[in-house]
Design a protein around this motif. Structure first.
Motif, PDB file in Angstrom:
ATOM      1  N   ALA A   1     -15.160   9.392   3.005  1.00 27.03           N
ATOM      2  CA  ALA A   1     -16.112  10.335   2.411  1.00 27.03           C
ATOM      3  C   ALA A   1     -17.544   9.850   2.594  1.00 27.03           C
ATOM      4  N   LEU A   2     -17.749   8.526   2.484  1.00 25.11           N
ATOM      5  CA  LEU A   2     -19.097   7.984   2.657  1.00 25.11           C
ATOM      6  C   LEU A   2     -19.592   8.201   4.081  1.00 25.11           C
ATOM      7  N   ILE A   3     -18.677   8.090   5.035  1.00 25.99           N
ATOM      8  CA  ILE A   3     -19.073   8.301   6.423  1.00 25.99           C
ATOM      9  C   ILE A   3     -19.285   9.785   6.697  1.00 25.99           C
ATOM     10  N   GLY A   4     -18.398  10.598   6.128  1.00 24.34           N
ATOM     11  CA  GLY A   4     -18.429  12.015   6.454  1.00 24.34           C
ATOM     12  C   GLY A   4     -19.494  12.799   5.714  1.00 24.34           C
ATOM     13  N   ALA A   5     -20.009  12.250   4.613  1.00 27.89           N
ATOM     14  CA  ALA A   5     -20.943  13.030   3.792  1.00 27.89           C
ATOM     15  C   ALA A   5     -22.220  13.344   4.573  1.00 27.89           C
ATOM     16  N   ASP A   6     -22.815  14.476   4.257  1.00 23.86           N
ATOM     17  CA  ASP A   6     -24.016  14.928   4.962  1.00 23.86           C
ATOM     18  C   ASP A   6     -25.213  14.086   4.519  1.00 23.86           C
ATOM     19  N   PRO A   7     -25.864  13.355   5.446  1.00 23.22           N
ATOM     20  CA  PRO A   7     -26.999  12.521   5.061  1.00 23.22           C
ATOM     21  C   PRO A   7     -28.174  13.354   4.555  1.00 23.22           C
ATOM     22  N   ALA A   8     -28.236  14.632   4.956  1.00 20.50           N
ATOM     23  CA  ALA A   8     -29.387  15.459   4.592  1.00 20.50           C
ATOM     24  C   ALA A   8     -29.562  15.523   3.078  1.00 20.50           C
ATOM     25  N   GLN A   9     -28.424  15.595   2.350  1.00 21.20           N
ATOM     26  CA  GLN A   9     -28.538  15.720   0.894  1.00 21.20           C
ATOM     27  C   GLN A   9     -29.210  14.497   0.283  1.00 21.20           C
TER      28      GLN A   9
ATOM     29  N   VAL B   1     -32.910  14.602   1.021  1.00 21.32           N
ATOM     30  CA  VAL B   1     -33.620  15.528   0.142  1.00 21.32           C
ATOM     31  C   VAL B   1     -33.887  14.851  -1.204  1.00 21.32           C
ATOM     32  N   ALA B   2     -32.833  14.213  -1.741  1.00 25.12           N
ATOM     33  CA  ALA B   2     -32.981  13.555  -3.036  1.00 25.12           C
ATOM     34  C   ALA B   2     -34.083  12.503  -2.973  1.00 25.12           C
ATOM     35  N   ARG B   3     -34.067  11.722  -1.881  1.00 24.24           N
ATOM     36  CA  ARG B   3     -35.047  10.659  -1.748  1.00 24.24           C
ATOM     37  C   ARG B   3     -36.456  11.260  -1.657  1.00 24.24           C
ATOM     38  N   SER B   4     -36.585  12.375  -0.900  1.00 24.10           N
ATOM     39  CA  SER B   4     -37.898  12.989  -0.726  1.00 24.10           C
ATOM     40  C   SER B   4     -38.414  13.537  -2.048  1.00 24.10           C
ATOM     41  N   LEU B   5     -37.492  13.822  -2.961  1.00 23.90           N
ATOM     42  CA  LEU B   5     -37.906  14.327  -4.270  1.00 23.90           C
ATOM     43  C   LEU B   5     -38.122  13.184  -5.257  1.00 23.90           C
ATOM     44  N   GLY B   6     -38.073  11.962  -4.746  1.00 25.02           N
ATOM     45  CA  GLY B   6     -38.369  10.823  -5.587  1.00 25.02           C
ATOM     46  C   GLY B   6     -37.204  10.353  -6.438  1.00 25.02           C
ATOM     47  N   ARG B   7     -35.962  10.768  -6.148  1.00 29.19           N
ATOM     48  CA  ARG B   7     -34.809  10.328  -6.925  1.00 29.19           C
ATOM     49  C   ARG B   7     -34.105   9.207  -6.181  1.00 29.19           C
ATOM     50  N   ARG B   8     -33.378   8.374  -6.937  1.00 27.85           N
ATOM     51  CA  ARG B   8     -32.509   7.400  -6.278  1.00 27.85           C
ATOM     52  C   ARG B   8     -31.253   8.150  -5.856  1.00 27.85           C
ATOM     53  N   PRO B   9     -30.952   8.161  -4.564  1.00 29.46           N
ATOM     54  CA  PRO B   9     -29.877   9.052  -4.099  1.00 29.46           C
ATOM     55  C   PRO B   9     -28.478   8.605  -4.496  1.00 29.46           C
ATOM     56  N   PHE B  10     -28.254   7.305  -4.802  1.00 30.75           N
ATOM     57  CA  PHE B  10     -26.860   6.874  -4.958  1.00 30.75           C
ATOM     58  C   PHE B  10     -26.163   7.602  -6.105  1.00 30.75           C
ATOM     59  N   LEU B  11     -26.794   7.548  -7.283  1.00 32.90           N
ATOM     60  CA  LEU B  11     -26.129   8.162  -8.428  1.00 32.90           C
ATOM     61  C   LEU B  11     -26.239   9.685  -8.400  1.00 32.90           C
ATOM     62  N   SER B  12     -27.385  10.203  -7.987  1.00 37.03           N
ATOM     63  CA  SER B  12     -27.581  11.644  -8.077  1.00 37.03           C
ATOM     64  C   SER B  12     -26.857  12.395  -6.973  1.00 37.03           C
ATOM     65  N   VAL B  13     -26.685  11.790  -5.806  1.00 34.36           N
ATOM     66  CA  VAL B  13     -26.062  12.526  -4.693  1.00 34.36           C
ATOM     67  C   VAL B  13     -24.780  11.861  -4.214  1.00 34.36           C
ATOM     68  N   THR B  14     -24.888  10.591  -3.805  1.00 36.87           N
ATOM     69  CA  THR B  14     -23.746   9.948  -3.154  1.00 36.87           C
ATOM     70  C   THR B  14     -22.522   9.931  -4.064  1.00 36.87           C
ATOM     71  N   MET B  15     -22.715   9.549  -5.310  1.00 34.06           N
ATOM     72  CA  MET B  15     -21.571   9.493  -6.232  1.00 34.06           C
ATOM     73  C   MET B  15     -20.916  10.861  -6.376  1.00 34.06           C
ATOM     74  N   ARG B  16     -21.739  11.908  -6.396  1.00 34.77           N
ATOM     75  CA  ARG B  16     -21.153  13.245  -6.488  1.00 34.77           C
ATOM     76  C   ARG B  16     -20.367  13.587  -5.234  1.00 34.77           C
ATOM     77  N   GLN B  17     -20.892  13.156  -4.089  1.00 33.90           N
ATOM     78  CA  GLN B  17     -20.199  13.462  -2.831  1.00 33.90           C
ATOM     79  C   GLN B  17     -18.836  12.765  -2.759  1.00 33.90           C
TER      80      GLN B  17
END
Lengths: 343, 487
Positions: free
Chosen positions: B131-139, B142-158
């Motif tokens: 899943a980590l390899i297959g997940a879309d990096p774009a998400q 986007v999170a990073r560009s909005l100033g969020r830490r992507p791991f908890l807000s995006v990656t964990m959800r993916q």
């Protein structure tokens, strides 16, 4: 790919063709030179014996190996449609469970006649093949001969605190507890179980593990069947005399010296099968009995066959006066062992 | 598709029907007498606790390993990627034996938890890594560009569905395991089932108790379903690589320790068995025969399981709805039952329904399917979910028949996932013992049954070659699984 499919088919077909049921309901004994045996006894012990049988009689043995208890459950599930002709079991309890469901036929009188009454079913549905004595195995570095207990009831004493190994999920232990109940009544038997539990008895999954731990000095003593020290010696490449684990046979008819059997039953559908009959005759004949005495170090049950060197003769054991047929109240024993919290 | 999926799920229901029949015969008094005891509650509680501890540990180790291997600049990450999957090749009863024979006084709850975690964390690691390899990096971008830490807000959800699916398999495995827990001597619920059979030759009592495992499984399934429905859509994005986090050498000791515990101890114990005793196995030919028969049975089991899993998994991915969900869950319901119970249920089925197949390799393969359907269903549905349905719709709109589309579009797109499911089922079949003992054709020896034969009589030196070959043969599909995931 093609060869895989071909071999799969081949395996499937041979397995199918092995299913053809032998002819039934004929007055004359029938022989197709084949007998199907369900063995709850291990392959390492049984296979060479079966090879000898085939050599001697020309009858092929189809044998399934499994755990005695799981195999009894399988036989009960299979019922009358079981492919088995003969069921070879580790202990009388499993044979009794299958007999109770009416899956065995009564054995012929001359088969039953070879073995004394205590070692066979009263209704003639199973017969003992070999005897095994309950013993106390002890580590000779840790326990002196003079300190050995005269009765299993001594094992609840403080000198054995945390030193005793038992295998409560094992059929032979359970038969022994049943014998305690028969000989001394439920209250005393339960008292003994509570006593050894309170005395820190160490639970092991099977007899073999107890003997291994006694040999290694992790346990001082353990309640097991007598032949496990010979298995240990064989696996270690030693003679049994070179082991630290020694046998102590309880004296004076103590329940701790109960002699139980491994045995067999003949399935109903094979009641007229000459090959199954030949197989039973072989196991209870001189060759079969001699094999068990020399290779598995069990007691032959048929008169005239010598016990393995180094073992006291069966007749000399001070076994308790207990009829194995009276050990059929397993459920109550199981409930008691569970209630005490040992299994 | 629907009818095929319904038919496939029926196989998973065989054990339940059997339990229903036998428990029904037991009568109400007997049922309450067996189940409503203090001891049953105690053992069930301990089983649940063990499953919880092992599942949490597997999630922590599995997710950490997957993240380190796929998303960091860890030195030697390809090697660690394979090493982290390899414990799948070690049967838990072999691992337990290895620990007990190596470490003095190795027994009890936490020791069992250690062995079970070491053997089953790859169930979490593999899907999470994929899943980590297959997940879309774009998400994440986007999170990073909005100033969020992507791991908890995006990656964990993916990766949450992958964690939940893997965690569920671990929990069910722990509930059903008997071999390892009995060797490490922890008193859990399966012990009660086996005690009934072994001590009292009491099949009915054992089966009544087994229904408790089914109830526990149902509760777990509801729990997992709740995480799943709240999970975000996790479609595969473009094949761009993810930015790698800089970690350097620091996590290497962690991964090395995990491998040493999960692989090193069994390897050391096997090597010692080889030289410890004088018992010797039969000829090389016997080992080869057992290996090839194991291979044939596991391959057939893998094929049958996969054929049954395809319609269920595809239905789940393509026409989600109540029916698809129910069929998918049915595959799991009997997954926490011990192999002995599944084996007995197939004996029942073989004797009453499919007698010509009884004690043939075909019924054995069907038993493997009933046991391991969830492994394949999960792989198929997640693979199918990641390939866009629009491609199939285009093919249909161009006038191709459904069968043609299935053959030329659906299957090739889902092929990697299907392959992964097949490999997982294959190696799990290789390790299976209790059902194999009951259902194998008479005289059909596999590596697992030979291993049992020799350890049963304490001939460890004789058992060692079978254990070794079993681990090596299982390591091949395991290695392929991790390689396939581009780890």
């Amino acid at each position: 790919m093609r060869w895989i499919i071909a071999s799969l088919l081949a395996v499937g077909l041979t397995a199918c063709s092995a299913e053809a049921p032998p002819a039934q309901n004929q007055p004359e004994p029938v022989s197709d030179k084949k007998v199907t045996v369900y063995s709850g006894r291990s392959e390492a012990l049984i296979k060479p014996l079966l090879e000898n049988f085939t050599k001697a009689t020309g009858i092929t043995v189809e044998v399934r190996y499994g755990d005695t208890a799981a195999m009894a459950a399988q036989l009960l599930e299979e019922g009358d449609k079981s492919p088995a002709d003969v069921y070879l079991a580790q202990d009388a309890g499993a044979l009794g469970a299958v007999a109770k469901k009416g899956l065995f036929t009564k054995l012929p009188a001359d088969v039953l006649g070879k073995v004394t009454d205590v070692y066979k079913s009263k209704s003639g549905e199973w017969v003992g093949v070999t005897g095994r004595s309950r013993v106390l195995v002890y580590n000779s570095d840790l326990v002196k001969q003079a300190e050995l207990p005269g009765s299993v009831f001594d094992l609840t004493g403080p000198e054995w605190k945390d030193k005793l190994g038992i295998a409560p999920t094992n059929g032979s232990f359970q038969a022994f507890v049943t014998a305690l109940r028969v000989q001394h009544g439920d209250n005393e038997a339960k008292g003994w179980l509570n006593g050894i539990k309170a005395n820190g008895a160490q639970i092991r999954p099977n007899n073999g593990q107890i003997v291994a731990d006694v040999e290694a000095g992790k346990l001082s003593v353990g309640l097991v069947n007598h032949y496990y020290v010979y298995e240990r010696a064989k696996a270690d490449g030693k003679t049994v005399d070179a082991l630290k684990a020694k046998l102590h046979f309880f004296p004076n008819g103590d329940t701790g010296a109960l002699v139980n059997v491994s045995g067999l039953g003949l399935m109903k559908k094979a009641s007229n099968d000459a090959d199954a009959r030949a197989f039973i005759d072989y196991l209870l004949g001189a060759d079969g009995q001699k094999y068990f005495a020399e290779k598995t170090y069990e007691y032959p049950l048929v008169a005239g066959v010598a016990t393995a060197a180094g073992l006291p003769a069966l007749a000399s054991l001070k076994a308790p006066a207990i009829d194995l047929n009276d050990l059929d109240t397993l459920q109550a024993t199981v409930a008691m062992i569970k209630e005490v919290g040992l299994a | 598709m629907k009818s095929a999926a319904v038919a496939a799920s029926a196989v998973a229901l065989i054990p339940l029907v059997y339990l229903g029949v036998r428990v029904g015969e037991a009568g109400w008094d007997r049922i309450t007498g067996e189940i409503l005891t203090e001891r049953t509650a105690l053992l069930a509680g301990r089983s649940v606790a063990l499953a919880a501890v092992v599942t949490v540990a597997c999630v922590v180790i599995g997710v950490a390993s997957a993240f380190l291997v796929t998303r960091t600049d860890l030195p030697g990450r390809r090697v660690f990627g394979v090493l982290a999957a390899l414990p799948l090749a070690v049967p838990s009863y072999v691992a337990a034996f290895a620990w007990v024979s190596t470490v003095d006084d190795f027994e009890g709850f936490w020791d069992a938890a250690l062995v079970l975690t070491a053997c089953s964390y790859p169930y979490v690691y593999l899907p999470v890594a994929a899943a980590l390899i297959g997940a879309d990096p774009a998400q994440e971008e986007v999170a990073r560009s909005l100033g969020r830490r992507p791991f908890l807000s995006v990656t964990m959800r993916q990766i949450r569905p992958a964690i939940a699916a893997g965690g569920l398999l671990v929990a069910l495995y722990v509930l059903s395991d008997f071999g390892a827990v009995s060797i490490v001597r922890v008193d859990v619920f399966t012990r009660a089932i086996f005690t009934s059979i072994n001590l009292g030759f009491d099949r009915t009592g054992a089966l009544v108790l087994a229904t408790v495992l089914v109830l526990l499984t149902l509760a777990l399934l509801v729990g997992e379903h709740m995480t799943r429905t709240r999970g975000a859509r996790y479609a595969r994005g473009s094949l761009r690589t993810h930015a790698r986090v800089r970690v350097g050498w620091i996590p290497v000791p962690f991964l090395a320790l995990v491998s040493a515990v999960a692989l090193g101890v069994p390897a050391y114990a096997l090597a010692r068995w080889f030289v410890a005793g004088v018992s010797r196995p039969g000829s090389v030919a016997e080992v080869v025969t057992a290996a090839s028969q194991s291979f044939v049975a596991a391959a057939l089991g893998g094929v049958v399981t996969l054929l049954l899993a395809l319609p269920v998994g595809l239905l789940n991915a393509r026409s989600p709805g109540p029916l698809a969900t129910v069929l998918d869950r049915i595959a799991y319901v009997s997954h926490a039952l011990p192999g002995l119970v599944i084996g007995l249920s197939l004996v029942f089925f073989g004797i009453r329904v499919a007698y010509p197949l009884y004690q043939t390799i075909w019924l054995l393969a069907l038993a493997y399917a009933a046991l391991f359907l969830p492994l394949a269903v999960g792989a198929v549905s997640s693979a199918a979910a990641q390939s866009p349905p629009v491609l199939e719709e285009v093919a249909r709109s161009l006038g191709r028949s459904p069968l043609f589309v299935f053959r030329s579009v659906t299957v090739p797109l889902a092929a990697p996932g299907i392959g992964a499911g097949a490999a997982l089922v294959f190696l799990t079949c290789m390790k299976e013992l209790p059902a194999t003992l009951l259902l194998r054709p008479t005289g059909f020896d596999t590596l697992a049954t030979e291993l049992w034969t020799h350890t049963d009589t304490a001939e460890f030196a004789a058992a060692a070659p079978y254990a070794l070959v079993l681990v090596l043969v299982s390591a091949l599909p395991t290695w392929w699984l991790s390689w396939k995931s581009r780890l």
